[in-house]
Design a protein around this motif. Structure first.
Motif, PDB file in Angstrom:
ATOM      1  N   SER A  82      -6.318 -11.570  -7.137  1.00  0.00           N
ATOM      2  CA  SER A  82      -6.977 -10.486  -7.864  1.00  0.00           C
ATOM      3  C   SER A  82      -6.004  -9.346  -8.147  1.00  0.00           C
ATOM      4  CB  SER A  82      -8.172  -9.959  -7.059  1.00  0.00           C
ATOM      5  OG  SER A  82      -9.123 -10.980  -6.832  1.00  0.00           O
ATOM      6  N   VAL A  83      -5.183  -8.993  -7.143  1.00  0.00           N
ATOM      7  CA  VAL A  83      -4.206  -7.915  -7.313  1.00  0.00           C
ATOM      8  C   VAL A  83      -3.149  -8.306  -8.340  1.00  0.00           C
ATOM      9  CG1 VAL A  83      -2.356  -6.651  -6.151  1.00  0.00           C
ATOM     10  CG2 VAL A  83      -4.565  -6.942  -5.022  1.00  0.00           C
ATOM     11  N   VAL A  84      -2.666  -9.549  -8.265  1.00  0.00           N
ATOM     12  CA  VAL A  84      -1.675 -10.031  -9.226  1.00  0.00           C
ATOM     13  C   VAL A  84      -2.244 -10.009 -10.644  1.00  0.00           C
ATOM     14  CG1 VAL A  84      -0.429 -12.091 -10.001  1.00  0.00           C
ATOM     15  CG2 VAL A  84      -0.357 -11.415  -7.598  1.00  0.00           C
ATOM     16  N   SER A  85      -3.475 -10.481 -10.802  1.00  0.00           N
ATOM     17  CA  SER A  85      -4.110 -10.515 -12.123  1.00  0.00           C
ATOM     18  C   SER A  85      -4.268  -9.104 -12.679  1.00  0.00           C
ATOM     19  CB  SER A  85      -5.483 -11.191 -12.028  1.00  0.00           C
ATOM     20  OG  SER A  85      -5.369 -12.515 -11.567  1.00  0.00           O
ATOM     21  N   LEU A  86      -4.642  -8.166 -11.825  1.00  0.00           N
ATOM     22  CA  LEU A  86      -4.819  -6.779 -12.276  1.00  0.00           C
ATOM     23  C   LEU A  86      -3.493  -6.169 -12.690  1.00  0.00           C
ATOM     24  CD1 LEU A  86      -6.783  -4.371 -12.577  1.00  0.00           C
ATOM     25  CD2 LEU A  86      -6.286  -3.785 -10.195  1.00  0.00           C
ATOM     26  N   PHE A  87      -2.454  -6.358 -11.869  1.00  0.00           N
ATOM     27  CA  PHE A  87      -1.152  -5.748 -12.141  1.00  0.00           C
ATOM     28  C   PHE A  87      -0.505  -6.312 -13.400  1.00  0.00           C
ATOM     29  CE2 PHE A  87       3.498  -5.511 -11.469  1.00  0.00           C
ATOM     30  CZ  PHE A  87       3.636  -4.135 -11.360  1.00  0.00           C
ATOM     31  N   SER A  90       0.830  -1.204   0.000  1.00  0.00           N
ATOM     32  CA  SER A  90       0.000   0.000   0.000  1.00  0.00           C
ATOM     33  C   SER A  90       0.868   1.260   0.000  1.00  0.00           C
ATOM     34  CB  SER A  90      -0.929   0.010   1.219  1.00  0.00           C
ATOM     35  OG  SER A  90      -1.879  -1.025   1.136  1.00  0.00           O
ATOM     36  N   PHE A  91       1.923   1.255   0.807  1.00  0.00           N
ATOM     37  CA  PHE A  91       2.834   2.406   0.822  1.00  0.00           C
ATOM     38  C   PHE A  91       3.512   2.576  -0.531  1.00  0.00           C
ATOM     39  CE2 PHE A  91       7.062   4.264   1.659  1.00  0.00           C
ATOM     40  CZ  PHE A  91       6.661   5.490   2.190  1.00  0.00           C
ATOM     41  N   ASN A  92       3.914   1.465  -1.135  1.00  0.00           N
ATOM     42  CA  ASN A  92       4.538   1.518  -2.458  1.00  0.00           C
ATOM     43  C   ASN A  92       3.572   2.057  -3.504  1.00  0.00           C
ATOM     44  OD1 ASN A  92       6.943   0.507  -4.209  1.00  0.00           O
ATOM     45  ND2 ASN A  92       5.167  -0.363  -5.221  1.00  0.00           N
ATOM     46  N   ASP A  93       2.287   1.668  -3.411  1.00  0.00           N
ATOM     47  CA  ASP A  93       1.280   2.155  -4.367  1.00  0.00           C
ATOM     48  C   ASP A  93       1.099   3.665  -4.263  1.00  0.00           C
ATOM     49  OD1 ASP A  93       0.815  -0.302  -5.478  1.00  0.00           O
ATOM     50  OD2 ASP A  93      -0.924  -0.767  -4.243  1.00  0.00           O
ATOM     51  N   ILE A  94       1.121   4.188  -3.033  1.00  0.00           N
ATOM     52  CA  ILE A  94       1.023   5.643  -2.844  1.00  0.00           C
ATOM     53  C   ILE A  94       2.207   6.331  -3.511  1.00  0.00           C
ATOM     54  CG2 ILE A  94       1.100   7.508  -1.143  1.00  0.00           C
ATOM     55  CD1 ILE A  94      -0.393   5.668   0.784  1.00  0.00           C
ATOM     56  N   CYS A  95       3.404   5.812  -3.268  1.00  0.00           N
ATOM     57  CA  CYS A  95       4.612   6.417  -3.841  1.00  0.00           C
ATOM     58  C   CYS A  95       4.639   6.292  -5.362  1.00  0.00           C
ATOM     59  CB  CYS A  95       5.849   5.762  -3.237  1.00  0.00           C
ATOM     60  SG  CYS A  95       6.044   6.022  -1.470  1.00  0.00           S
ATOM     61  N   PHE A  96       4.197   5.138  -5.877  1.00  0.00           N
ATOM     62  CA  PHE A  96       4.180   4.905  -7.325  1.00  0.00           C
ATOM     63  C   PHE A  96       3.272   5.921  -8.018  1.00  0.00           C
ATOM     64  CE2 PHE A  96       3.834   1.232 -10.651  1.00  0.00           C
ATOM     65  CZ  PHE A  96       4.601   1.987 -11.522  1.00  0.00           C
ATOM     66  N   SER A  97       2.076   6.124  -7.474  1.00  0.00           N
ATOM     67  CA  SER A  97       1.149   7.100  -8.061  1.00  0.00           C
ATOM     68  C   SER A  97       1.678   8.523  -7.930  1.00  0.00           C
ATOM     69  CB  SER A  97      -0.220   6.994  -7.392  1.00  0.00           C
ATOM     70  OG  SER A  97      -0.829   5.749  -7.668  1.00  0.00           O
ATOM     71  N   THR A  98       2.323   8.821  -6.799  1.00  0.00           N
ATOM     72  CA  THR A  98       2.850  10.165  -6.564  1.00  0.00           C
ATOM     73  C   THR A  98       3.982  10.504  -7.522  1.00  0.00           C
ATOM     74  OG1 THR A  98       2.231   9.988  -4.220  1.00  0.00           O
ATOM     75  CG2 THR A  98       3.825  11.679  -4.779  1.00  0.00           C
ATOM     76  N   THR A  99       4.654   9.497  -8.038  1.00  0.00           N
ATOM     77  CA  THR A  99       5.748   9.730  -8.981  1.00  0.00           C
ATOM     78  C   THR A  99       5.262  10.357 -10.282  1.00  0.00           C
ATOM     79  OG1 THR A  99       6.973   7.846  -8.069  1.00  0.00           O
ATOM     80  CG2 THR A  99       7.605   8.592 -10.271  1.00  0.00           C
ATOM     81  N   GLY A 138      -1.947  -8.347 -15.638  1.00  0.00           N
ATOM     82  CA  GLY A 138      -2.865  -8.330 -16.779  1.00  0.00           C
ATOM     83  C   GLY A 138      -2.845  -7.000 -17.513  1.00  0.00           C
ATOM     84  N   THR A 139      -2.910  -5.907 -16.765  1.00  0.00           N
ATOM     85  CA  THR A 139      -2.877  -4.588 -17.405  1.00  0.00           C
ATOM     86  C   THR A 139      -1.514  -4.318 -18.033  1.00  0.00           C
ATOM     87  OG1 THR A 139      -2.350  -3.623 -15.234  1.00  0.00           O
ATOM     88  CG2 THR A 139      -4.650  -3.561 -15.941  1.00  0.00           C
ATOM     89  N   GLY A 140      -0.437  -4.725 -17.338  1.00  0.00           N
ATOM     90  CA  GLY A 140       0.907  -4.526 -17.896  1.00  0.00           C
ATOM     91  C   GLY A 140       1.104  -5.296 -19.186  1.00  0.00           C
ATOM     92  N   ILE A 180      -0.302   2.066 -14.897  1.00  0.00           N
ATOM     93  CA  ILE A 180       0.430   2.956 -14.002  1.00  0.00           C
ATOM     94  C   ILE A 180      -0.453   3.493 -12.881  1.00  0.00           C
ATOM     95  CG2 ILE A 180       1.795   5.094 -13.883  1.00  0.00           C
ATOM     96  CD1 ILE A 180       3.178   2.857 -15.363  1.00  0.00           C
ATOM     97  N   VAL A 181      -1.734   3.720 -13.155  1.00  0.00           N
ATOM     98  CA  VAL A 181      -2.610   4.422 -12.216  1.00  0.00           C
ATOM     99  C   VAL A 181      -3.698   3.524 -11.639  1.00  0.00           C
ATOM    100  CG1 VAL A 181      -4.197   6.368 -11.958  1.00  0.00           C
ATOM    101  CG2 VAL A 181      -2.180   6.610 -13.416  1.00  0.00           C
ATOM    102  N   PHE A 182      -4.361   2.759 -12.490  1.00  0.00           N
ATOM    103  CA  PHE A 182      -5.567   2.032 -12.084  1.00  0.00           C
ATOM    104  C   PHE A 182      -5.319   0.952 -11.019  1.00  0.00           C
ATOM    105  CE2 PHE A 182      -9.190  -0.902 -12.958  1.00  0.00           C
ATOM    106  CZ  PHE A 182     -10.198  -0.009 -12.646  1.00  0.00           C
ATOM    107  N   PRO A 183      -4.304   0.074 -11.161  1.00  0.00           N
ATOM    108  CA  PRO A 183      -4.112  -0.969 -10.133  1.00  0.00           C
ATOM    109  C   PRO A 183      -3.870  -0.404  -8.746  1.00  0.00           C
ATOM    110  CG  PRO A 183      -2.868  -1.493 -12.113  1.00  0.00           C
ATOM    111  CD  PRO A 183      -3.361  -0.098 -12.289  1.00  0.00           C
ATOM    112  N   GLN A 184      -3.125   0.701  -8.654  1.00  0.00           N
ATOM    113  CA  GLN A 184      -2.823   1.291  -7.347  1.00  0.00           C
ATOM    114  C   GLN A 184      -4.084   1.827  -6.665  1.00  0.00           C
ATOM    115  OE1 GLN A 184      -0.813   1.927 -10.177  1.00  0.00           O
ATOM    116  NE2 GLN A 184       0.496   0.337  -9.345  1.00  0.00           N
ATOM    117  N   MET A 185      -5.066   2.236  -7.463  1.00  0.00           N
ATOM    118  CA  MET A 185      -6.328   2.698  -6.891  1.00  0.00           C
ATOM    119  C   MET A 185      -7.206   1.527  -6.470  1.00  0.00           C
ATOM    120  SD  MET A 185      -9.395   4.938  -8.640  1.00  0.00           S
ATOM    121  CE  MET A 185      -9.860   3.589  -9.729  1.00  0.00           C
TER     122      MET A 185
END
Length: 326
Positions: free
Chosen positions: A246-251, A67-76, A253-255, A279-284
C-alpha cells in the motif's frame, strides 16, 4: 533579460499553490493539520517499534527509519510554506532554496531506497524463510541504511553544487510551494544542459533500480505464495506484505501521476497543486496504513497508549498528593 551574478542572488519568490488571499488562511490550517498529523503519526510508529522488544526485527527496523525519513521529508518543505502563508511573504533566501533542494533530493532518494530494502526483506522472509535470520542480520540491515545514506548524500550534494555554478536572471519566481530542482533550473540564464542530463539520469536510476527491485521481489513473493496449498497460508503470507504494498503504491503512484500531469499540462500551478499528493500526502498516510493493516503495530500502539495513560495517571496522583501535603 539582465543577468545577475550568481553570488549576488538574495531571494527567490515562491508563488505557492494559490494567489487568492481568501484561501491563504484555509491553506495554512490545512497544511498545519497535515504536518502535525504527519509528525505525530510517524513519531508514534517510531516509539511503538523502539519500545516493544517483539518489534525489534529487520522489517520494523526499516519501518522506523522510513517514519523518521517521512518526518524529515515533510519538515524540509511544509514549515517554510506555513511561514509564507502566515506572513503573506513568499520569499525564500538563496541559501534556503539550495537547502530545500539538497534535503528534498536526499530524503526523496532515501525513501526510494528504504522501500526497496523493505521489499527485499519481505522477499527473503517469504521465499527463503530458513535463511531469513542469516541473511537479514543486524549488520546487513545497518549496512543497507548506511549505503543508502551515503549514495543519497553524494547525489544531493552533487546537484546542489552544480546549481551553485549557475547564473540566474532577474525573474526569480518559482511557481511552486518549495524550491524544486527542475523549476529552479528553468530560471537559470546560463546553460543547464549538464544539470538536466544529471537530473534525468538520476531520476531514471532512482525510478528504475529500486522500483525494479520491488517488482522483482513481489514477483518472486507471488510465485512462492501461489505454491502454498492452504488458503490460510496464502492469506498469512500476503498479509505480511499488504502494508508495504500500500505504501509503495501510494508513493510511486502519486509520483508517477504528477510526472504524467506535468507532461500533459503547461500550467506550473496545476503541477504544484498535484505535487502535494507526492511531497506531503504519502508521508501523512504511511502511519495510518501500517497502524490499520498491521496487527503487531496495532498491539504495540495500544500498549504504548496504555503506558502513557498510566504515566499521566501517576503524575496526576503525585500532584494531588503534593497539594494535599501543602
Amino acid at each position: 533579460m539582465k543577468l545577475e551574478n550568481k553570488t549576488g542572488i538574495a531571494e527567490f519568490l515562491l508563488l505557492g499553490l494559490s494567489e487568492d488571499a481568501e484561501l491563504q488562511s484555509l491553506l495554512f490550517g490545512l497544511f498545519l493539520t497535515i504536518y502535525l498529523v504527519t509528525v505525530l503519526g510517524n513519531l508514534f510508529i517510531i516509539l511503538a517499534v523502539t519500545s516493544d522488544p517483539h518489534l525489534h526485527t529487520p522489517m520494523y527496523f526499516f519501518l522506523s527509519n522510513l517514519s523518521f525519513n517521512d518526518i524529515c521529508f515533510s519538515t524540509t518543505t511544509v514549515p517554510k510554506m506555513l511561514v509564507n502563508l502566515q506572513t503573506q511573504r513568499k520569499l525564500i533566501s538563496y541559501t534556503g532554496c539550495l537547502a530545500q533542494i539538497c534535503f528534498g533530493l536526499f530524503f526523496a532518494g532515501l525513501e526510494n531506497c528504504l522501500l526497496a530494502a523493505m521489499a527485499y526483506d519481505r522477499y527473503v522472509a517469504i521465499c527463503q524463510p530458513l535463511r531469513y535470520t542469516v541473511v537479514m542480520n543486524p549488520c546487513f540491515c545497518g549496512l543497507l541504511i548506511l549505503l543508502s545514506f551515503f549514495i543519497n548524500v553524494v547525489d544531493a550534494l552533487l546537484h546542489s553544487l552544480m546549481v551553485l555554478q549557475l547564473s540566474f536572471c532577474t525573474d526569480l519566481e518559482i511557481p511552486h510551494f518549495f524550491c524544486e530542482l527542475a523549476e529552479v533550473l528553468k530560471l537559470a540564464c546560463s546553460s543547464t544542459l549538464i544539470n538536466n542530463i544529471l537530473l534525468y539520469f538520476v531520476v531514471g536510476v532512482y525510478g528504475g533500480v529500486p522500483l525494479s527491485g520491488i517488482i522483482f521481489s513481489y514477483t518472486q513473493i507471488a510465485s512462492s505464495v501461489l505454491r502454498i496449498p492452504s488458503a490460510g497460508g496464502k492469506y498469512k503470507a500476503f498479509s505480511t506484505c499488504g502494508s508495504h504494498l500500500s505504501v509503495v503504491s501510494l508513493f510511486y503512484g502519486t509520483g508517477l501521476g504528477v510526472n504524467i500531469l506535468s507532461v500533459f499540462t503547461h500550467s506550473s500551478r496545476k503541477t504544484a497543486v498535484a505535487s502535494v499528493m507526492y511531497i506531503v500526502f504519502p508521508q501523512m498516510m504511511n502511519p495510518f496504513i501500517y497502524s490499520l493493516r498491521n496487527r503487531d503495530i496495532k498491539v504495540s500502539l495500544r500498549k504504548l497508549t496504555l503506558d502513557l495513560d498510566d504515566v499521566r495517571h501517576l503524575n496526576m496522583m503525585g500532584e494531588e498528593a503534593s497539594d494535599a501535603n501543602n
